[in-house]
Design a protein around this motif. Structure first.
Motif, PDB file in Angstrom:
ATOM      1  N   VAL A 225       0.768  -7.026  -3.471  1.00 24.16           N
ATOM      2  CA  VAL A 225      -0.362  -7.166  -2.553  1.00 24.16           C
ATOM      3  C   VAL A 225      -0.180  -6.266  -1.334  1.00 24.16           C
ATOM      4  N   VAL A 226       1.038  -6.227  -0.792  1.00 28.82           N
ATOM      5  CA  VAL A 226       1.319  -5.398   0.381  1.00 28.82           C
ATOM      6  C   VAL A 226       1.114  -3.923   0.057  1.00 28.82           C
ATOM      7  N   ARG A 227       1.705  -3.473  -1.069  1.00 29.61           N
ATOM      8  CA  ARG A 227       1.553  -2.055  -1.441  1.00 29.61           C
ATOM      9  C   ARG A 227       0.083  -1.699  -1.672  1.00 29.61           C
ATOM     10  N   ALA A 228      -0.634  -2.576  -2.350  1.00 32.59           N
ATOM     11  CA  ALA A 228      -2.052  -2.311  -2.631  1.00 32.59           C
ATOM     12  C   ALA A 228      -2.870  -2.273  -1.344  1.00 32.59           C
ATOM     13  N   SER A 229      -2.547  -3.147  -0.399  1.00 28.35           N
ATOM     14  CA  SER A 229      -3.308  -3.228   0.852  1.00 28.35           C
ATOM     15  C   SER A 229      -3.143  -1.986   1.707  1.00 28.35           C
ATOM     16  N   PHE A 230      -1.949  -1.366   1.637  1.00 24.79           N
ATOM     17  CA  PHE A 230      -1.699  -0.166   2.438  1.00 24.79           C
ATOM     18  C   PHE A 230      -1.858   1.118   1.631  1.00 24.79           C
ATOM     19  N   GLY A 231      -2.027   0.996   0.325  1.00 19.84           N
ATOM     20  CA  GLY A 231      -2.122   2.186  -0.533  1.00 19.84           C
ATOM     21  C   GLY A 231      -3.279   3.086  -0.151  1.00 19.84           C
ATOM     22  N   LYS A 232      -4.375   2.457   0.232  1.00 15.36           N
ATOM     23  CA  LYS A 232      -5.557   3.202   0.686  1.00 15.36           C
ATOM     24  C   LYS A 232      -6.008   2.542   1.967  1.00 15.36           C
ATOM     25  N   ARG A 233      -5.435   2.981   3.066  1.00  8.62           N
ATOM     26  CA  ARG A 233      -5.575   2.291   4.352  1.00  8.62           C
ATOM     27  C   ARG A 233      -7.024   2.155   4.808  1.00  8.62           C
ATOM     28  N   ARG A 234      -7.873   3.092   4.427  1.00  6.30           N
ATOM     29  CA  ARG A 234      -9.253   3.066   4.902  1.00  6.30           C
ATOM     30  C   ARG A 234     -10.102   2.052   4.145  1.00  6.30           C
ATOM     31  N   LYS A 235      -9.581   1.571   3.002  1.00  3.80           N
ATOM     32  CA  LYS A 235     -10.342   0.605   2.214  1.00  3.80           C
ATOM     33  C   LYS A 235     -10.195  -0.802   2.772  1.00  3.80           C
ATOM     34  N   THR A 236     -11.231  -1.604   2.592  1.00  4.57           N
ATOM     35  CA  THR A 236     -11.133  -3.017   2.944  1.00  4.57           C
ATOM     36  C   THR A 236     -10.214  -3.697   1.939  1.00  4.57           C
ATOM     37  N   LEU A 237      -9.731  -4.871   2.289  1.00  3.08           N
ATOM     38  CA  LEU A 237      -8.871  -5.617   1.373  1.00  3.08           C
ATOM     39  C   LEU A 237      -9.569  -5.885   0.047  1.00  3.08           C
ATOM     40  N   LEU A 238     -10.854  -6.215   0.109  1.00  2.83           N
ATOM     41  CA  LEU A 238     -11.591  -6.505  -1.122  1.00  2.83           C
ATOM     42  C   LEU A 238     -11.545  -5.320  -2.080  1.00  2.83           C
TER      43      LEU A 238
END
Length: 290
Positions: A225-238
């Motif tokens: 979850v952490v890697r995915a959340s920061f993988g594309k910083r400009r994207k919302t969590l959803l």
């Protein structure tokens, strides 16, 4: 043996053995006694302490650690430094040099053999290209540690202690702070090394927490979850989570975010470690019922 912590003595040893600095191993030898003392003081080394040093080089810091600690095990990857260490540490009877790549070592086995499994303090001037893998190996392998005091690139140290909502806050911040309490000891100019690196350095202390900062059902899911959340910083969590390695649909992410009481339009950089833990548990729950 005369102390090595001076430009003159360091150059003398290097010349004597015809040593060639390896760029690929990130070799830069410390020549400033003030910084050396701050490293040892930062780790609060006493005569009761067992110390593992990573990358002793020619033994500059090792000599000082041997004077302060009960026992030191120095892990050095470069075979060409072994004869130098044999000379510079010959009077330090409480030092053992291990010629190995720390990333390939069974750390639990080494600590059991050399320290009878007792908690150790890790002290290192780390090559910048392997800083994160080495630190995370000690943390993820659950090695018995008291603290780690490491000299690393300034930008990496800033990321390790960064708080949510700042530009430096990222996956590394969460990973380190999940296990440790980070604290900057001192900033280090490039002028205190031979040869001088092209970047500024920082000495940081990572004090191990008794338990991870948050309790989660599944650590693997947490770090996914952490890697995915920061993988594309400009994207919302959803959007970031539904298009990641987590293997969850947008609807499942919506369900998890609602259960965690986290807004869909927030970004990973705004979440605290506690919120990441709650979200990871919610993701794990929706995955288990899918």
């Amino acid at each position: 043996m005369e102390r090595l912590i001076s430009p003159k003595k360091t150059k003398e040893i290097v010349r004597k053995y015809g040593f060639k600095f390896s760029k690929s191993l990130g070799q830069n030898f410390l020549i400033d006694e003030n910084i050396l003392n701050k490293i040892i003081d930062g780790a609060e080394v006493t005569k009761e302490d067992l110390v593992m040093e990573i990358g002793p080089g020619i033994g500059t810091l090792t000599q000082a650690l041997a004077d302060q600690a009960k026992k030191v095990v120095a892990v050095e990857i470069d075979k060409s430094l072994l004869p130098i260490l044999a000379e510079t540490l010959r009077e330090s009877k409480n030092v053992t040099v291990v010629n190995a790549d720390v990333l390939k070592l069974d750390l639990h086995q080494l600590i059991q053999k050399e320290f009878e499994g007792a908690p150790v303090k890790v002290i290192a001037n780390l090559p910048y290209y392997v800083t994160t893998p080495i630190i995370m190996k000690f943390l993820e392998d659950r090695v018995p540690l008291k603290n780690m005091v490491v000299m690393i690139q300034k930008e990496v140290a800033d990321r390790m202690q960064a708080k949510p909502g700042t530009k430096d806050y990222g996956a590394l911040s969460v990973a380190v702070q999940y296990y440790c309490e980070p604290q900057i000891i001192t900033r280090v100019p490039s002028s205190v090394f031979i040869p001088q690196p092209n970047v500024e350095s920082t000495v940081i202390r990572l004090t191990l927490l008794g338990e991870p900062r948050v309790k989660v059902k599944n650590e693997e899911v947490l770090f996914q979850v952490v890697r995915a959340s920061f993988g594309k910083r400009r994207k919302t969590l959803l959007n970031a989570l539904s298009s990641s390695e987590l293997g969850v649909t947008k609807e499942q992410v919506k369900t998890a975010l609602a259960a965690a009481q986290i807004e869909e339009n927030r970004r990973g950089e705004t979440l605290t470690i506690k919120e990441f833990g709650i979200l990871a548990d919610a993701i794990a729950e929706v995955k288990s019922i899918s």
